[in-house]
Design an enzyme around this catalytic site. Structure first.
Site, PDB file in Angstrom:
ATOM      1  N   ASN A  16       0.835  -1.211   0.000  1.00  0.00           N
ATOM      2  CA  ASN A  16       0.000   0.000   0.000  1.00  0.00           C
ATOM      3  C   ASN A  16       0.868   1.258   0.000  1.00  0.00           C
ATOM      4  OD1 ASN A  16      -3.056  -0.512   0.193  1.00  0.00           O
ATOM      5  ND2 ASN A  16      -2.200  -2.052   1.570  1.00  0.00           N
ATOM      6  N   ARG A  58       4.503   2.248  24.889  1.00  0.00           N
ATOM      7  CA  ARG A  58       3.882   2.722  23.646  1.00  0.00           C
ATOM      8  C   ARG A  58       4.056   4.244  23.518  1.00  0.00           C
ATOM      9  NH1 ARG A  58       0.393  -0.059  20.928  1.00  0.00           N
ATOM     10  NH2 ARG A  58      -0.157  -1.382  22.672  1.00  0.00           N
ATOM     11  N   MET A  70       1.562  -2.483  12.297  1.00  0.00           N
ATOM     12  CA  MET A  70       0.926  -3.492  13.153  1.00  0.00           C
ATOM     13  C   MET A  70       0.863  -3.115  14.633  1.00  0.00           C
ATOM     14  SD  MET A  70      -0.103  -5.497  10.924  1.00  0.00           S
ATOM     15  CE  MET A  70      -0.690  -6.909  11.849  1.00  0.00           C
ATOM     16  N   ARG A  71       0.947  -1.814  14.932  1.00  0.00           N
ATOM     17  CA  ARG A  71       0.841  -1.417  16.334  1.00  0.00           C
ATOM     18  C   ARG A  71      -0.295  -0.420  16.523  1.00  0.00           C
ATOM     19  NH1 ARG A  71       4.264  -2.395  19.927  1.00  0.00           N
ATOM     20  NH2 ARG A  71       3.963  -0.432  20.991  1.00  0.00           N
ATOM     21  N   LEU A 108      -1.896   2.913  17.997  1.00  0.00           N
ATOM     22  CA  LEU A 108      -1.301   4.207  18.327  1.00  0.00           C
ATOM     23  C   LEU A 108      -1.791   4.655  19.703  1.00  0.00           C
ATOM     24  CD1 LEU A 108      -1.640   6.203  14.982  1.00  0.00           C
ATOM     25  CD2 LEU A 108       0.066   4.501  15.656  1.00  0.00           C
ATOM     26  N   HIS A 137      -7.975  -1.022   6.009  1.00  0.00           N
ATOM     27  CA  HIS A 137      -8.280  -2.303   6.656  1.00  0.00           C
ATOM     28  C   HIS A 137      -8.948  -3.218   5.627  1.00  0.00           C
ATOM     29  CE1 HIS A 137      -9.101  -5.014   9.936  1.00  0.00           C
ATOM     30  NE2 HIS A 137     -10.325  -5.171   9.450  1.00  0.00           N
ATOM     31  N   GLU A 146      -9.115   6.454  18.720  1.00  0.00           N
ATOM     32  CA  GLU A 146      -8.451   5.669  19.764  1.00  0.00           C
ATOM     33  C   GLU A 146      -8.898   4.215  19.814  1.00  0.00           C
ATOM     34  OE1 GLU A 146      -8.293   7.833  23.469  1.00  0.00           O
ATOM     35  OE2 GLU A 146      -7.831   9.662  22.339  1.00  0.00           O
ATOM     36  N   ASP A 170      -9.648   0.054  14.445  1.00  0.00           N
ATOM     37  CA  ASP A 170     -10.400  -0.012  13.188  1.00  0.00           C
ATOM     38  C   ASP A 170     -11.777   0.645  13.311  1.00  0.00           C
ATOM     39  OD1 ASP A 170      -8.250  -1.447  12.097  1.00  0.00           O
ATOM     40  OD2 ASP A 170      -9.075  -3.352  12.754  1.00  0.00           O
ATOM     41  N   GLU A 213      -7.471  -2.457  -2.343  1.00  0.00           N
ATOM     42  CA  GLU A 213      -6.866  -1.601  -1.311  1.00  0.00           C
ATOM     43  C   GLU A 213      -5.999  -0.527  -1.954  1.00  0.00           C
ATOM     44  OE1 GLU A 213      -4.882  -3.387   2.047  1.00  0.00           O
ATOM     45  OE2 GLU A 213      -6.055  -5.210   1.848  1.00  0.00           O
TER      46      GLU A 213
END
Ligand code: GRF
Length: 202
Positions: free
Chosen positions: A13, A64, A89-90, A92, A108, A141, A144, A173
């Site tokens: 992407n 984090r 992959m984390r 925020l 997604h 927060e 997805d 995508e």
């Protein structure tokens, strides 16, 4: 518009966005930096081949918030105005999201709000839906969850596996992400609570 792209892996992407910037499809924009939280992300090499600045910021046992603070500093240093998550992959931190209000987007591989989280294509097959697809959305927060910018549908075939469905969704995508970033760069999009409205069509 200076774009910063966060990746953790393959980066297809990211490349779709970079190619669209390069070809002028996303007007007046530049990919200012690609940041990965994994030093072995395949996308890093692909970005470097295209002459795009890359930065690796691994978590290294930090919280984090500490990790995100370093990423934010790198984004600011590169004067990034729009943050695109592309297979990052984390989750925020709240601080990260507050630093870029309505300026962080994600893609997604399902029609949200169905099949949030990991392995969305496998979830779709196992649930038995006949149509799935992909969603580009603003990031808030929750996982997805933010306001949807656009979606593209993909038919689920009887003989699909998670792999074959993922491959067809991935094609959509790339087109969807480019289109969403183009609209944001063109300031063509108006956000009204959970709803985003195309100004041209409003
Ligand atoms: C894509 O399926 C994207 O929707 C999901 O992670 C995957 C990343 O693929 N968030 P790539 O790294 O962009 O090739």
């Amino acid at each position: 518009m200076n774009i910063g792209i966060l990746i953790s892996g393959r980066g297809s992407n990211m490349i779709a966005i970079a190619d669209a910037v390069e070809s002028g499809e996303i007007g007046g924009s530049e990919v200012a930096v690609v940041i990965s939280d994994k030093s072995d992300a395949a996308g890093l090499g692909k970005a470097r081949e295209r002459g795009i600045k890359t930065s690796v910021i691994e978590r290294n046992g930090r919280t984090r918030e500490e990790h995100d603070a370093e990423i934010i500093a790198e984004l600011r240093k590169n004067e990034v105005e729009l943050v695109c998550l592309a297979g990052y992959m984390r989750l925020l931190s709240a601080g990260f999201i507050r630093s870029y209000p309505n300026r962080i987007v994600n893609i997604h591989p399902s029609l949200l709000p169905s099949f949030r989280g990991l392995d969305a294509q496998k979830q779709a097959i196992e649930y038995g839906v006949k149509v799935s697809g992909c969603t580009v959305h603003f990031v808030d927060e929750d996982l997805d969850n933010g306001a949807i910018i656009l979606q593209r549908t993909v038919e689920v075939l009887d003989d699909d596996t998670a792999e074959t469905l993922s491959a067809r969704i991935l094609e959509q995508e790339h087109a969807a992400y480019v289109e969403a970033v183009r609209r944001i760069a063109a300031r063509d999009l108006w956000i009204n609570g959970r709803r985003t409205v195309l100004i041209a069509e409003a």
